[in-house]
Design an enzyme around this catalytic site. Structure first.
Site, short mmCIF file in Angstrom:
data_model
loop_
_atom_site.label_atom_id
_atom_site.label_comp_id
_atom_site.label_asym_id
_atom_site.label_seq_id
_atom_site.Cartn_x
_atom_site.Cartn_y
_atom_site.Cartn_z
N PHE A 1 2.17 8.51 -1.03
CA PHE A 1 1.49 7.24 -0.81
C PHE A 1 -0.01 7.37 -1.00
CE2 PHE A 1 5.15 6.98 2.35
CZ PHE A 1 5.99 6.43 1.39
N TRP B 1 0.83 -1.21 0.00
CA TRP B 1 0.00 0.00 0.00
C TRP B 1 0.86 1.26 0.00
CZ3 TRP B 1 -0.26 3.95 3.67
CH2 TRP B 1 -1.31 4.86 3.52
N HIS B 2 2.03 1.19 0.64
CA HIS B 2 2.87 2.37 0.74
C HIS B 2 3.54 2.73 -0.58
CE1 HIS B 2 2.47 1.85 5.10
NE2 HIS B 2 2.83 3.12 5.19
N GLY B 3 3.67 1.80 -1.49
CA GLY B 3 4.30 2.14 -2.75
C GLY B 3 4.55 0.94 -3.62
#
Length: 463
Positions: free
Chosen positions: A463, A325-327
């Site tokens: 993000f 989810w962060h990248g």
């Protein structure tokens, strides 16, 4: 439009004045806040306002269908459709290039070289946050944890409200929609609390986080092979402080701005580096995301029910997806795997452990190792950084007394009395209003005088 800028300051003064000018006309207030939020978002790219509107209307419509459908299987079908559409939005804008690149590399390994359609997709700011918010709204309506919104406008405002739009906190519909239904009220206590959070956030972002970023973190992580072990070590500690001060500053300012408009957001950070286990760390770090992952991913996977190995599996899956989810990069997946693996080990071997200083030190350095992966551009860069800590002995080039002092202050924040901001706000609330305004103005002017030139975007904008 960045919070610590004159542009946002002027924008908020206008929004504040007009919002409270509506008096008890709550409907007009909400529509004005919605339009103001779209203006705020358009400062980055006006074209994506349409995406924001589409996302809000889609989630409102699907939730309405869910609430009107009595047959369970059909309700689940509507929820599945809504969640899928949200994930399609997130997947296309955030992961299209990453997955096409990985697919091309995989096909090449099998000798099937293909010209895949690679598009230059611009990442909309905050897309991860508003899609997660839409998913939680749909699921909560299905579960009966929140009532469907009375109008599409309320859902649009829920997902577009400018204080939390770009980088959270992820405010649940059950928390914010009831507030939209009531006419907000303002008191001196609320104003003082909001001003303290804004001032504290400005100081953390523009002084501590920005100074550490420009003076040591950015240059060292850009080329870790060019620096010695001392610079590398201080840069690692410095980044731990930078990302905390940067992200918690955004949350503080967002909560403070919302409070001045009469709305209450949940706390998002609670001195995470004093945690004695990684499980406790995730109860204190980005609390709105960790609770979201728990409620909408970990528990549906089975949570802690069943054998311990299943709990460990669920933890690992949850954190792997949390990392992604962060990248769109394997370093983020590895970061999630590290956290998931350690959480699983804690569940296996530390079930009867007690809080203590050793646990705090170990937990912090596990988190620190994760931050090196998180900040590095690639595995090769992370490996160079880690090996350099033990082999690249040379005189420090970037470490200065100021860098060390800011790093120490950033860590010492975690050992202040809990709820310190609330305590300061209580003291301010007993002072005359002109004195409160003067104190806030002096803090802002002081921060403005000592901060470096320019304002970098908040880390979590990407993000």
């Amino acid at each position: 439009m960045l919070f610590p800028t004159m542009q946002f300051g002027l924008f908020f003064v206008v929004v504040y004045a007009v919002t409270w000018g509506f008096g008890r006309d709550n409907n007009a207030r909400k529509w004005f806040l919605l339009l103001a939020s779209w203006v705020f978002y358009s400062a980055w790219d006006w074209r994506f306002v349409a995406l924001l509107i589409f996302s809000g209307l889609m989630n409102w419509w699907v939730a309405d269908r869910v609430s009107r459908t009595e047959e369970r299987r059909a309700r689940i079908g509507w929820v599945a459709l809504g969640v899928t559409l949200n994930l399609v939005i997130l997947g296309f804008f955030k992961y299209y290039g990453f997955f096409v690149e990985q697919l091309g590399a995989l096909l090449l390994q099998f000798g099937w070289e293909r010209d895949l359609p690679l598009l230059e997709v611009i990442l909309p700011v905050g897309v991860s946050f508003f899609t997660f918010q839409g998913i939680s709204y749909l699921v909560d309506v299905h579960r009966g944890k929140t009532q469907p919104a009375d109008s599409a406008g309320d859902v649009l405002l829920l997902m577009s409200f400018f204080p939390h739009l770009v980088a959270g906190p992820i405010v649940r519909a059950s928390h914010l929609l009831p507030q939209f239904e009531r006419t907000p009220k303002l008191s001196k206590d609320i104003v003082c609390h909001g001003l303290v959070l804004i001032a504290w956030g400005l100081a953390k972002k523009t002084v501590i986080a920005s100074e550490l970023a420009t003076r040591i973190v950015d240059p060292v992580f850009f080329d870790p092979s060019a620096y010695g072990a001392v610079d590398l070590m201080v840069a690692a500690y410095g980044y731990a402080v930078q990302i905390y001060c940067d992200f918690s500053a955004y949350s503080d300012i967002a909560i403070g701005v919302a409070a001045l408009l009469g709305y209450r957001f949940p706390r998002n950070f609670d001195q995470p580096y004093r945690s004695w286990s990684l499980q406790e760390f995730w109860r204190r770090w980005h609390m709105s995301l960790s609770s979201w992952l728990r409620d909408y991913l970990f528990i549906p996977l089975g949570g802690s029910r069943g054998p311990v190995w299943k709990t460990c599996r669920n933890l690992l899956i949850t954190m792997l997806l949390g990392g992604l989810w962060h990248g769109a990069a394997w370093t983020f997946v590895a970061w999630g795997a590290l956290h998931g693996g350690v959480l699983a080990l804690e569940r296996l071997f530390r079930r009867n452990a007690r809080p203590g200083l050793i646990g705090v030190i170990v937990t912090f350095h596990v988190v620190l190792l994760g931050w090196i992966l998180f900040r590095s551009e690639s595995f090769a860069s992370a490996l160079t950084f880690l090996t350099g800590l033990g082999t690249q002995w040379s005189a420090p080039m970037l470490v200065t007394p100021l860098v060390v002092a800011l790093t120490f202050v950033g860590l010492a924040i975690h050992w202040l009395p809990r709820r310190s901001a609330e305590g300061v706000a209580t003291v301010l609330s007993r002072m005359p209003s002109p004195a409160v305004a003067l104190a806030f103005g002096l803090v802002v002017l002081t921060v403005e005088a000592i901060r470096p030139e320019g304002i970098a975007p908040f880390i979590y904008f990407q993000f």
